[in-house]
Write a protein that holds these residues in place. Structure first.
Motif, PDB file in Angstrom:
ATOM      1  N   SER A  11       0.868  -1.179   0.000  1.00 29.64           N
ATOM      2  CA  SER A  11       0.000   0.000   0.000  1.00 29.64           C
ATOM      3  C   SER A  11       0.907   1.233   0.000  1.00 29.64           C
ATOM      4  O   SER A  11       1.847   1.300   0.800  1.00 29.64           O
ATOM      5  CB  SER A  11      -0.871  -0.032   1.262  1.00 29.64           C
ATOM      6  OG  SER A  11      -1.146   1.264   1.738  1.00 29.64           O
ATOM      7  N   THR A  12       0.641   2.165  -0.885  1.00 34.11           N
ATOM      8  CA  THR A  12       1.476   3.387  -0.908  1.00 34.11           C
ATOM      9  C   THR A  12       1.309   4.157   0.407  1.00 34.11           C
ATOM     10  O   THR A  12       2.253   4.782   0.887  1.00 34.11           O
ATOM     11  CB  THR A  12       1.120   4.301  -2.098  1.00 34.11           C
ATOM     12  OG1 THR A  12      -0.273   4.592  -2.043  1.00 34.11           O
ATOM     13  CG2 THR A  12       1.477   3.662  -3.428  1.00 34.11           C
ATOM     14  N   GLN A  34      -0.384  -2.385  -6.565  1.00 38.11           N
ATOM     15  CA  GLN A  34      -0.597  -2.372  -5.123  1.00 38.11           C
ATOM     16  C   GLN A  34      -1.279  -3.694  -4.729  1.00 38.11           C
ATOM     17  O   GLN A  34      -2.312  -4.042  -5.301  1.00 38.11           O
ATOM     18  CB  GLN A  34      -1.484  -1.163  -4.814  1.00 38.11           C
ATOM     19  CG  GLN A  34      -1.377  -0.661  -3.420  1.00 38.11           C
ATOM     20  CD  GLN A  34      -2.146   0.627  -3.177  1.00 38.11           C
ATOM     21  OE1 GLN A  34      -1.573   1.573  -2.686  1.00 38.11           O
ATOM     22  NE2 GLN A  34      -3.417   0.656  -3.470  1.00 38.11           N
ATOM     23  N   ARG A  38      -5.427   0.062   0.930  1.00 34.24           N
ATOM     24  CA  ARG A  38      -6.297   0.356   2.078  1.00 34.24           C
ATOM     25  C   ARG A  38      -7.367   1.362   1.681  1.00 34.24           C
ATOM     26  O   ARG A  38      -7.088   2.321   0.969  1.00 34.24           O
ATOM     27  CB  ARG A  38      -5.453   0.968   3.207  1.00 34.24           C
ATOM     28  CG  ARG A  38      -4.423   0.019   3.767  1.00 34.24           C
ATOM     29  CD  ARG A  38      -3.216   0.778   4.269  1.00 34.24           C
ATOM     30  NE  ARG A  38      -3.480   1.572   5.442  1.00 34.24           N
ATOM     31  CZ  ARG A  38      -3.320   1.143   6.691  1.00 34.24           C
ATOM     32  NH1 ARG A  38      -2.880  -0.065   6.912  1.00 34.24           N
ATOM     33  NH2 ARG A  38      -3.558   1.922   7.714  1.00 34.24           N
ATOM     34  N   GLY A  39      -8.590   1.138   2.193  1.00 36.23           N
ATOM     35  CA  GLY A  39      -9.680   2.065   1.911  1.00 36.23           C
ATOM     36  C   GLY A  39     -10.224   2.686   3.179  1.00 36.23           C
ATOM     37  O   GLY A  39      -9.759   2.379   4.283  1.00 36.23           O
ATOM     38  N   ARG A  40     -11.217   3.538   3.052  1.00 39.48           N
ATOM     39  CA  ARG A  40     -11.824   4.195   4.211  1.00 39.48           C
ATOM     40  C   ARG A  40     -12.695   3.194   4.963  1.00 39.48           C
ATOM     41  O   ARG A  40     -13.188   2.229   4.391  1.00 39.48           O
ATOM     42  CB  ARG A  40     -12.683   5.390   3.761  1.00 39.48           C
ATOM     43  CG  ARG A  40     -11.873   6.468   3.087  1.00 39.48           C
ATOM     44  CD  ARG A  40     -12.754   7.627   2.660  1.00 39.48           C
ATOM     45  NE  ARG A  40     -13.262   8.333   3.816  1.00 39.48           N
ATOM     46  CZ  ARG A  40     -14.560   8.478   4.075  1.00 39.48           C
ATOM     47  NH1 ARG A  40     -15.472   8.007   3.279  1.00 39.48           N
ATOM     48  NH2 ARG A  40     -14.941   9.143   5.147  1.00 39.48           N
ATOM     49  N   ARG A  43     -12.243  -0.545   4.579  1.00 35.33           N
ATOM     50  CA  ARG A  43     -12.425  -1.255   3.304  1.00 35.33           C
ATOM     51  C   ARG A  43     -11.075  -1.490   2.629  1.00 35.33           C
ATOM     52  O   ARG A  43     -10.061  -0.928   3.026  1.00 35.33           O
ATOM     53  CB  ARG A  43     -13.316  -0.425   2.375  1.00 35.33           C
ATOM     54  CG  ARG A  43     -14.779  -0.425   2.751  1.00 35.33           C
ATOM     55  CD  ARG A  43     -15.584   0.222   1.646  1.00 35.33           C
ATOM     56  NE  ARG A  43     -15.058   1.551   1.362  1.00 35.33           N
ATOM     57  CZ  ARG A  43     -15.711   2.688   1.658  1.00 35.33           C
ATOM     58  NH1 ARG A  43     -16.873   2.646   2.235  1.00 35.33           N
ATOM     59  NH2 ARG A  43     -15.184   3.846   1.362  1.00 35.33           N
ATOM     60  N   LYS A 105     -18.319   5.289  -8.952  1.00 39.77           N
ATOM     61  CA  LYS A 105     -17.103   5.752  -8.269  1.00 39.77           C
ATOM     62  C   LYS A 105     -15.881   5.513  -9.152  1.00 39.77           C
ATOM     63  O   LYS A 105     -15.659   4.413  -9.648  1.00 39.77           O
ATOM     64  CB  LYS A 105     -16.995   4.986  -6.944  1.00 39.77           C
ATOM     65  CG  LYS A 105     -15.775   5.300  -6.124  1.00 39.77           C
ATOM     66  CD  LYS A 105     -15.978   4.898  -4.668  1.00 39.77           C
ATOM     67  CE  LYS A 105     -14.650   4.807  -3.941  1.00 39.77           C
ATOM     68  NZ  LYS A 105     -14.711   5.082  -2.531  1.00 39.77           N
TER      69      LYS A 105
HETATM   70  C1  BTN Z   1     -11.773   4.591  -0.281  1.00 39.88           C
HETATM   71  O1  BTN Z   1     -12.136   3.708   0.519  1.00 39.88           O
HETATM   72  O2  BTN Z   1     -12.553   5.075  -1.102  1.00 39.88           O
HETATM   73  C2  BTN Z   1     -10.348   5.104  -0.218  1.00 39.88           C
HETATM   74  C3  BTN Z   1      -9.420   4.296  -1.068  1.00 39.88           C
HETATM   75  C4  BTN Z   1      -8.018   4.868  -1.125  1.00 39.88           C
HETATM   76  C5  BTN Z   1      -7.114   4.051  -2.007  1.00 39.88           C
HETATM   77  C6  BTN Z   1      -5.758   4.677  -2.196  1.00 39.88           C
HETATM   78  S1  BTN Z   1      -4.809   3.827  -3.429  1.00 39.88           S
HETATM   79  C7  BTN Z   1      -3.382   4.694  -2.962  1.00 39.88           C
HETATM   80  C8  BTN Z   1      -3.398   4.804  -1.457  1.00 39.88           C
HETATM   81  N1  BTN Z   1      -2.792   3.637  -0.848  1.00 39.88           N
HETATM   82  C9  BTN Z   1      -3.692   2.899  -0.180  1.00 39.88           C
HETATM   83  O3  BTN Z   1      -3.454   1.826   0.398  1.00 39.88           O
HETATM   84  N2  BTN Z   1      -4.890   3.481  -0.221  1.00 39.88           N
HETATM   85  C10 BTN Z   1      -4.861   4.724  -0.970  1.00 39.88           C
END
Ligand code: BTN
Length: 240
Positions: A11-12, A34, A38-40, A43, A105
């Motif tokens: 993950s960046t 990647q 990781r998401g919000r 997620r 999205k």
């Molecule tokens: C969301 O849940 O909508 C947010 C997603 C964010 C994804 C980006 S990809 C680059 C950066 N590295 C990650 O692990 N997550 C963010």
């Protein structure tokens, strides 16, 4: 501004957080792929394969945390919307920072604050943009409709060109945003929303609230009205 490009990373955001102490302010960590995005709200962020964008902005604006930094995700959503408009699209922002094309999205934004004890060390502002994907792959995301830029404009997208456009737009007004905060982008943000005065449901960490989205405060919070009661939401995600 410096760009570090990695061939593959989990993950960046994680890479930027783990290496924050050696990364300069305004460094961009860019990965070609990647494996564990990781998401919000816990997620995951799916990698649709070659040619998509995964970047994290390393930001060290001051030695103390300022409330304005919480709105950087909304600032980035406006920045992204402006870049997409230059591709002839009509992006819409869904509170707080989802960017949609035709209701689907196209990008996700995740900001993470780095602390050492009680000392603020900086922020990692991550963004994933679906630039090149197939219709089959985007359908694999089950919880919401998803699209990619190539599917919207019918052309393969250069991720390097897109990253330059995004970074230039980001840093053009970044210093002014740090001074003025959400109020500086409020009208740009609101003019791109499509949920105001409609019924929405908002998922928080522990619950989901329903109501009419009545407005956005000067601090970027969502004003939700249900049975004549108003709630001001700081964290959450509009689900419907
Ligand atoms: C969301 O849940 O909508 C947010 C997603 C964010 C994804 C980006 S990809 C680059 C950066 N590295 C990650 O692990 N997550 C963010």
């Amino acid at each position: 501004m410096r760009v570090i490009t990695l061939k593959e990373v989990d993950s960046t955001n994680l890479y930027a957080k783990n290496n924050l102490h050696v990364l300069e302010d305004r460094t961009i960590v860019h990965a070609l792929s990647q494996t564990s995005g990781r998401g919000r709200l816990t997620r995951k962020w799916i990698d649709f394969g070659q040619g998509n964008l995964f970047v994290s902005f390393v930001l060290k604006p001051s030695s103390n945390f300022d409330e304005k930094y919480s709105n950087l995700t909304q600032y980035l959503s406006v920045v992204l919307a402006k870049v997409l408009e230059n591709y002839g699209l009509d992006p819409k922002i869904k509170w707080p920072n989802d960017v949609l094309i035709n209701g689907k999205k196209i990008a996700g934004i995740l900001s993470e604050t780095v602390m050492q004890g009680s000392n603020f060390k900086g922020l990692v502002l991550g963004i994933g943009v679906n630039l090149n994907a197939t219709t089959e792959k985007v359908k694999l995301v089950e919880d919401k409709p998803v699209t990619a830029l190539n599917l919207e404009i019918g052309e393969i997208i250069s991720s390097d060109k897109f990253l330059n456009e995004l970074a230039d737009e980001f840093f053009e007004n970044y210093d002014e945003f740090l001074q003025k905060g959400f109020e500086f982008i409020k009208s740009d943000y609101i003019s791109r929303t499509s949920f105001l005065d409609t019924e929405v449901c908002v998922q928080g960490f522990n619950d989901t609230k329903k109501g009419i989205a009545k407005g956005i405060t000067d601090s970027g919070e969502l004003i939700l009205e249900d049975d004549d009661k108003q709630f001001v939401l700081t964290i959450g995600d509009i689900l419907c």
